[in-house]
Design an enzyme around this catalytic site. Structure first.
Site, PDB file in Angstrom:
ATOM      1  N   ASP A 100       0.603   1.294  -8.077  1.00 55.56           N
ATOM      2  CA  ASP A 100       0.387   0.139  -7.319  1.00 55.56           C
ATOM      3  C   ASP A 100      -1.165  -0.217  -6.714  1.00 55.56           C
ATOM      4  OD1 ASP A 100       0.423   2.528  -5.914  1.00 55.56           O
ATOM      5  OD2 ASP A 100       0.485   1.132  -4.319  1.00 55.56           O
ATOM      6  N   GLU A 166       2.364   3.625  -3.195  1.00 56.99           N
ATOM      7  CA  GLU A 166       1.548   4.389  -2.123  1.00 56.99           C
ATOM      8  C   GLU A 166       1.080   3.580  -1.327  1.00 56.99           C
ATOM      9  OE1 GLU A 166      -1.356   6.528  -0.824  1.00 56.99           O
ATOM     10  OE2 GLU A 166      -2.277   4.803  -2.301  1.00 56.99           O
TER      11      GLU A 166
END
Length: 436
Positions: A100, A166
């Protein structure tokens, strides 16, 4: 006893001789460097926020399938799990990369600069890989290609975990490592050990840093609501001022850190980052709300801190005639490097980066949800340098900022590290495997 030890040493020696040597592994990784840069820059130019990494996941899955690797998609919303079953017996080793990006507007003038925008919590925001997760994905894609090319020599099974969110899933959504674990990322096959890395913009390129035991902090977010009694600003004695009580609570929280925590054991941080209260300058309001974060590097200290905070907040409020409630939400655990496993695998990192380029580091109060993986199985999380050679670390932009920059000319060191860890872990665990 002597006979058993001799047999074990023979198995270990045979396994070590049978596997490709470090020079072969490293040369294969170095040959992938142009592709690592190509993949990384594509991902950097097309970032996606947590739980929205749809195109990133498609890109990864297509790469793994082309290598003949078994692929499971949509694990933990957008996560991808690749499974490579090697040609030799051995353990199951997992390697993890996060996918991400962040709601940050890139300020660095690069040919592959991100101009992407997306929706985040109802707002349109710029999106940037401001923490280097694009490099992590590229490195793991490269590791998958290297090991797939060496499949007949790979011992056991390698599980490639490409993890979304994350940085935390948006709003109240589930996501990240906890959801991937919940949906079986460490099962079928059951993982014996896991390795992860993080690029660092303030560590010289080509270096690897590590620390046994607690290496990154747990991250707890807290909310404190204080309720007093509203009154006119000119007559504070007629009410109970929740802003003043909040100030006393903030002071009290810092005395927990400075006077109650054994800071020689591990550092502790409590920070209040947001306060909301009131509507006019001449009205003492009825309520105040504070939000903040807690960072600890030792699990027992984390528990002790939570208990003390709950007691202190309610007691201070009561002493001033107010009431208060506190809610603590644990976002990540302490990222803990199994000390025995770390000691065992440091030579593999040296093979990857070279003598003098693998350094013991201090702990950091940043947090990582890799901690959930290494809480379930023994793991090691290490740092890979991405700062241009000769640059002053104090002048290098930190992570999560618009000026964040990574030199991607030595990403192959990450591939070398992962691949050497896979082969060496299997060789070192060969006696235990044989006994089974």
């Amino acid at each position: 006893m002597r006979k058993t030890m001799t047999a074990s040493l023979l198995v270990l020696s045979t396994a070590a001789m049978a596997q490709p040597n470090a020079a072969t592994i490293n040369s294969g990784a170095a040959a992938l460097q142009p592709k690592l840069v190509e993949w990384r820059r594509h991902l950097h130019q097309h970032p996606e926020l947590g739980n929205r990494e749809v195109q990133t996941a498609t890109y990864i899955a297509a790469h793994l399938k082309a290598l003949g690797i078994e692929v499971r998609e949509k694990v933990g919303v957008t996560g991808v799990v690749g499974i490579l079953r090697g040609g030799k017996p051995g353990p199951v080793v997992a390697l993890r990369a996060d996918m991400d990006a962040l709601p940050v507007k890139e300020r660095v003038d690069l040919p592959f600069k991100s101009t992407v925008t997306a929706e985040y919590l109802g707002q349109t925001v710029p999106v940037m890989h401001a923490c280097g997760h694009d490099t992590h994905v590229s490195i793991l894609m490269g590791t998958a290609q290297l090991l797939a090319n060496m499949k007949k020599d790979v011992p056991g099974t390698v599980v490639f975990i490409f993890q979304p969110a994350e940085e935390g899933p948006p709003g109240n959504e589930e996501g990240g490592a906890p959801l991937m674990i919940k949906e079986g990322a460490l099962d079928n096959p059951k993982v014996d050990a896991i390795f992860g890395l993080h690029i660092n913009s303030q560590t010289p390129i080509g270096q690897i840093k590590y620390k046994p035991e607690g290496t990154m902090a747990s991250s707890d977010w807290f909310t404190i609501k204080v309720k007093g009694k509203q009154t006119h600003g000119s007559q504070p004695w007629s009410g109970v001022d929740p802003i003043m009580v909040s100030a006393a609570i903030i002071d009290g929280l810092q005395t927990i850190v400075s006077r109650e925590m054994e800071l020689t054991k591990a550092p502790v941080v409590i920070s209040v980052g947001k306060i909301n209260s009131g509507v006019r300058s001449n009205i003492i309001p009825e309520e105040a709300t504070m939000e903040g974060t807690i960072r600890t590097l030792e699990p027992n200290m984390q528990k002790q801190l939570h208990e003390r905070m709950k007691k202190l907040v309610t007691t201070i409020a009561e002493a001033h005639g107010a009431t208060a409630e506190i809610n603590i939400d644990t976002k990540t655990l302490v990222t803990y490097n199994n000390p025995e496993l770390t000691a065992m695998m440091v030579p593999s990192l040296v093979k990857a980066a070279g003598e003098g380029n693998v350094k013991l580091t201090e702990w950091t109060t940043g947090a990582e949800d890799f901690s959930y993986f290494s809480d379930k199985v023994p793991g090691i999380f290490f740092f890979l340098g991405g700062m241009p050679a000769g640059k002053n670390p104090k002048e290098a932009a930190p992570h999560h900022t618009p000026d964040f920059y990574i030199d991607d000319s030595m990403l192959d060191v990450g591939v070398k590290a992962f691949a050497n860890l896979v082969f060496d872990y299997a060789a070192l665990k060969a006696p235990a495997t044989k006994k089974k």
